[in-house]
Write an enzyme that holds these catalytic residues in place. Sequence first.
Site, PDB file in Angstrom:
ATOM      1  N   GLY A  27     -15.598 -31.409  24.612  1.00  0.00           N
ATOM      2  CA  GLY A  27     -14.953 -31.059  25.864  1.00  0.00           C
ATOM      3  C   GLY A  27     -15.579 -29.874  26.567  1.00  0.00           C
ATOM      4  O   GLY A  27     -15.864 -29.934  27.764  1.00  0.00           O
ATOM      5  N   LYS A  71     -22.986 -38.511  20.734  1.00  0.00           N
ATOM      6  CA  LYS A  71     -22.729 -37.631  21.865  1.00  0.00           C
ATOM      7  C   LYS A  71     -24.007 -36.957  22.361  1.00  0.00           C
ATOM      8  O   LYS A  71     -24.197 -36.782  23.570  1.00  0.00           O
ATOM      9  CB  LYS A  71     -21.690 -36.576  21.501  1.00  0.00           C
ATOM     10  CG  LYS A  71     -20.279 -37.122  21.399  1.00  0.00           C
ATOM     11  CD  LYS A  71     -19.267 -36.022  21.127  1.00  0.00           C
ATOM     12  CE  LYS A  71     -17.847 -36.578  21.128  1.00  0.00           C
ATOM     13  NZ  LYS A  71     -16.836 -35.534  20.839  1.00  0.00           N
ATOM     14  N   CYS A 169     -18.706 -10.036  13.716  1.00  0.00           N
ATOM     15  CA  CYS A 169     -19.124 -11.419  13.553  1.00  0.00           C
ATOM     16  C   CYS A 169     -17.867 -12.273  13.371  1.00  0.00           C
ATOM     17  O   CYS A 169     -16.749 -11.755  13.304  1.00  0.00           O
ATOM     18  CB  CYS A 169     -20.075 -11.573  12.363  1.00  0.00           C
ATOM     19  SG  CYS A 169     -19.267 -11.606  10.738  1.00  0.00           S
ATOM     20  N   CYS A 172     -15.899 -11.214  10.318  1.00  0.00           N
ATOM     21  CA  CYS A 172     -15.356  -9.860  10.229  1.00  0.00           C
ATOM     22  C   CYS A 172     -13.838  -9.856  10.360  1.00  0.00           C
ATOM     23  O   CYS A 172     -13.135  -9.119   9.683  1.00  0.00           O
ATOM     24  CB  CYS A 172     -15.952  -8.971  11.322  1.00  0.00           C
ATOM     25  SG  CYS A 172     -17.617  -8.359  10.977  1.00  0.00           S
ATOM     26  N   CYS A 193      -2.425 -35.730  17.528  1.00  0.00           N
ATOM     27  CA  CYS A 193      -3.784 -35.192  17.685  1.00  0.00           C
ATOM     28  C   CYS A 193      -3.749 -34.038  18.665  1.00  0.00           C
ATOM     29  O   CYS A 193      -2.800 -33.865  19.431  1.00  0.00           O
ATOM     30  CB  CYS A 193      -4.748 -36.281  18.167  1.00  0.00           C
ATOM     31  SG  CYS A 193      -4.362 -36.914  19.809  1.00  0.00           S
ATOM     32  N   CYS A 246     -17.079  -6.509   5.791  1.00  0.00           N
ATOM     33  CA  CYS A 246     -17.225  -7.941   6.041  1.00  0.00           C
ATOM     34  C   CYS A 246     -17.784  -8.636   4.801  1.00  0.00           C
ATOM     35  O   CYS A 246     -18.670  -8.111   4.117  1.00  0.00           O
ATOM     36  CB  CYS A 246     -18.152  -8.176   7.233  1.00  0.00           C
ATOM     37  SG  CYS A 246     -18.409  -9.926   7.639  1.00  0.00           S
ATOM     38  N   CYS A 251     -24.132  -9.978   7.649  1.00  0.00           N
ATOM     39  CA  CYS A 251     -23.481  -9.140   8.651  1.00  0.00           C
ATOM     40  C   CYS A 251     -23.574  -7.673   8.247  1.00  0.00           C
ATOM     41  O   CYS A 251     -23.859  -6.806   9.080  1.00  0.00           O
ATOM     42  CB  CYS A 251     -22.013  -9.554   8.831  1.00  0.00           C
ATOM     43  SG  CYS A 251     -21.097  -8.529  10.008  1.00  0.00           S
TER      44      CYS A 251
END
Length: 349
Positions: A27, A71, A169, A172, A193, A246, A251
């Site tokens: 989408g 797609k 990130c 985190c 859905c 983290c 990171c």
Amino acid sequence: MALKRMGIVEDYEKIRTLTVAVVGVGGVGSVTAEMLTRCGIGKLLLFDYDKVELANMNRLFFQPHQAGLSKVEAAANTLQFINPDVTFESHNYNITTVENFGHFMERIKSGSLTGGPVDLVLSCVDNYEARMAINRACNELGQKWFESGVSENAVSGHIQFLIPGETACFDCAPPLVVASNINESTLKRDGVCAASLPTTMGVVAGLLVQNTLKFLLKFGEVANYLGYNAMVDFFPTMTVRPNPQCEDIWCQKQQREYRAKKAAEPEPEKEEVKEEGVVHEDNEWDICLVAETTPEEAAGSVSAPMTNLAKGITVAYERLAPVAEEAGSNTVDTEGISLDDLMAQMKAL
């Protein structure tokens, strides 16, 4: 090109040399890819593993005759027709699997028009596992990227700009459902859905591409985090800093490198501002300047329809309220009185 002629962008032609990877052509991703194609991006890398279904016809992009195609294949065919000058590279696989993750990282690292790293990665996926895979790859490569998403009820969304080591990130500050060790699949209710609205997805895609252009072409201010609540048209913004604890080791490594880089930068020189005393000229006649209106008068000078302004909106100028004549004012009608008579009245006081 109008942005360049109006002085907003210094060199818009630069966009033809840039490469963006779009992960997830659903989408938000399909609209994002189309916008970048129409903007004249040099190259697009498309990653997805789903097929086009008739249920995807509210995605603003796919067409009924494309049902059954992957797609990325359907997207590349449509986008190539829109702008044949754009180079497309499509990959129909799941980036979270062990056999595909390595290739995904390699294309981010060397998939640009020049054979080097891509200029930006845009995450348009709809699940946590894929977001974590993109996060891991970008942390390891030091790659800047945007994360985006739309809520399951289709009336809110967000975008977030992630700079490894400088901003948080995706690992985190994980979402609550993940931090609580709740399986993501349990969030889905049987027979129900996720809702989808092409309007909400279009708004989020527009915010994503707008900030992508600002980052790539260096104009305006790139949003660190920008939310969208369609129920009340609210756009919250914030800055998310990295978490020193983290769990992603890459990171933490990027954070250490960023701190070392900032520590090595020379401190900006502070300019000394000399305060000069105010020079007053001789005021032999004690003349002073006063405002024509008092603060109380100025505060009530805006016309009634403009008193309830929304936050951040102000009037271009203030209009003074009309002054009404007071009844029984102490005025003297001097019409018909000579100057000599007026002088005589003054002497008699």
